[in-house]
Design an enzyme around this catalytic site. Structure first.
Site, short mmCIF file in Angstrom:
data_model
loop_
_atom_site.label_atom_id
_atom_site.label_comp_id
_atom_site.label_asym_id
_atom_site.label_seq_id
_atom_site.Cartn_x
_atom_site.Cartn_y
_atom_site.Cartn_z
N ASN A 13 0.85 -1.18 0.00
CA ASN A 13 0.00 0.00 0.00
C ASN A 13 0.89 1.24 0.00
O ASN A 13 1.48 1.58 1.02
CB ASN A 13 -0.90 -0.03 1.24
N TRP A 14 0.96 1.90 -1.15
CA TRP A 14 1.82 3.07 -1.27
C TRP A 14 1.23 4.31 -0.61
O TRP A 14 1.91 5.32 -0.48
CB TRP A 14 2.13 3.34 -2.74
N LYS A 15 -0.03 4.24 -0.23
CA LYS A 15 -0.71 5.38 0.39
C LYS A 15 -0.55 6.63 -0.50
O LYS A 15 -0.58 6.50 -1.71
CB LYS A 15 -0.20 5.59 1.83
N HIS A 97 -9.52 0.72 5.29
CA HIS A 97 -8.25 0.95 5.98
C HIS A 97 -8.48 1.89 7.16
O HIS A 97 -9.33 2.78 7.11
CB HIS A 97 -7.22 1.56 5.01
N GLU A 99 -6.95 4.32 8.22
CA GLU A 99 -6.78 5.74 7.90
C GLU A 99 -8.01 6.31 7.22
O GLU A 99 -8.28 7.50 7.32
CB GLU A 99 -5.53 5.92 7.03
N GLU A 167 -5.01 -5.01 10.83
CA GLU A 167 -4.04 -3.94 11.04
C GLU A 167 -4.33 -3.26 12.37
O GLU A 167 -5.21 -2.39 12.46
CB GLU A 167 -4.14 -2.90 9.92
N GLY A 173 2.68 2.42 10.98
CA GLY A 173 3.61 3.53 10.84
C GLY A 173 4.30 3.96 12.11
O GLY A 173 5.00 4.97 12.13
N SER A 212 3.58 -2.04 10.36
CA SER A 212 5.04 -2.02 10.54
C SER A 212 5.70 -3.34 10.17
O SER A 212 6.60 -3.83 10.86
CB SER A 212 5.39 -1.63 11.99
N GLY A 233 3.00 -1.24 4.23
CA GLY A 233 2.98 0.19 3.96
C GLY A 233 4.31 0.69 3.47
O GLY A 233 4.73 0.43 2.34
N GLY A 234 5.02 1.41 4.32
CA GLY A 234 6.26 2.08 3.92
C GLY A 234 7.30 1.19 3.27
O GLY A 234 7.99 1.61 2.34
#
Length: 249
Positions: A13-15, A97, A99, A167, A173, A212, A233-234
């Site tokens: 997920n590049w967000k 998600h 977010e 999640e 994050g 994470s 994610g990241g």
């Protein structure tokens, strides 16, 4: 009825990250897959879905969206429909998600409507659930997560391919990660809920872990009981890191 263990899914997920120059990372990911047994997907911002689909057209990497509207079309400025994602080359879509739930007030009911929209467009949903830190400290984690599963998954998923991503909101994050027993406890509760809702078919649903995930902890997480992949994610923004997670399957 015997249902085989679901094929692992590793989804990036590049967000709200990435521009055209980022497509090179995706190209390197596709080129470095090797003989992995996992399905691999990258979910970029909507602006990159079509270009990414073109870059990955001859590869095994799937392309996904990060959200879709519950309606098929209409006066919804700034939103993207499931049909538009599919038209751009997406095969999957992330829905619910944390977010989106926290920042945009998305309820279980709305997430379920979005799942239905995704199915109508032929997209495979990745449906996210997870508790906050206060909910976990209050002993509510299992009740919150299983409640989200029941509320966010419409009945028409019964004969469709989809996955659920656990999640924990407090781990996204932050660099914090639940212990392996904590992850397994929630994933087992999700599995029990899925089989309660969908019968034997619920045993064939991949339950992903997200929060994470990185190369250094991927192997331990991915080999935990009832963990059928990861929503990353990241670490999915860099080919070397994402490939390290994929290779840990």
């Amino acid at each position: 009825m015997y249902v085989s263990r679901p094929q692992p899914l590793i989804a990036g997920n590049w967000k709200m990250n990435g521009v055209g120059a980022s497509l090179g990372e995706a190209y390197m990911i596709a080129g470095g897959l090797g003989d992995t047994t996992a399905r691999v997907a990258i979910c970029p911002p909507a602006t990159l879905v079509q270009r990414l689909a073109e870059v990955l057209a001859d590869s095994a990497v799937l392309v996904g969206g990060q959200d879709c509207h519950a309606e098929e079309a209409g006066a919804f400025t700034g939103d993207v429909s499931a049909a538009q994602l599919a038209d751009a080359g997406a095969a999957l879509v992330i829905l619910g998600h944390s977010e989106r739930r926290a920042g945009h007030g998305e309820t279980d009911e709305l997430v379920a409507r979005k799942v239905s929209a995704a199915l109508r467009a032929g997209l495979e949903p990745i449906i996210c659930v997870g508790e906050t830190l206060d909910q976990r400290k209050g002993g509510q984690a299992l009740a919150v997560v299983t409640g989200q599963v029941r509320g966010s998954l419409p009945a028409e998923l019964a004969d469709k391919r989809f996955s659920v991503a656990y999640e924990p909101v407090w781990a996204i994050g932050t660099g914090l990660t639940p212990t392996t027993p904590e992850i397994e406890e929630v994933h087992r509760a999700i599995r029990a809920t899925l089989t309660s809702m969908f019968g034997a078919a619920g045993s064939g649903v991949a339950i992903l872990y997200g929060g994470s995930v990185k190369p250094s902890n991927a192997a331990e997480i991915l080999h935990a009981d009832e963990v059928g992949g990861a929503l990353v994610g990241g670490a999915s923004l860099k080919a070397a890191d994402f490939l390290g997670i994929i290779q840990a399957v």
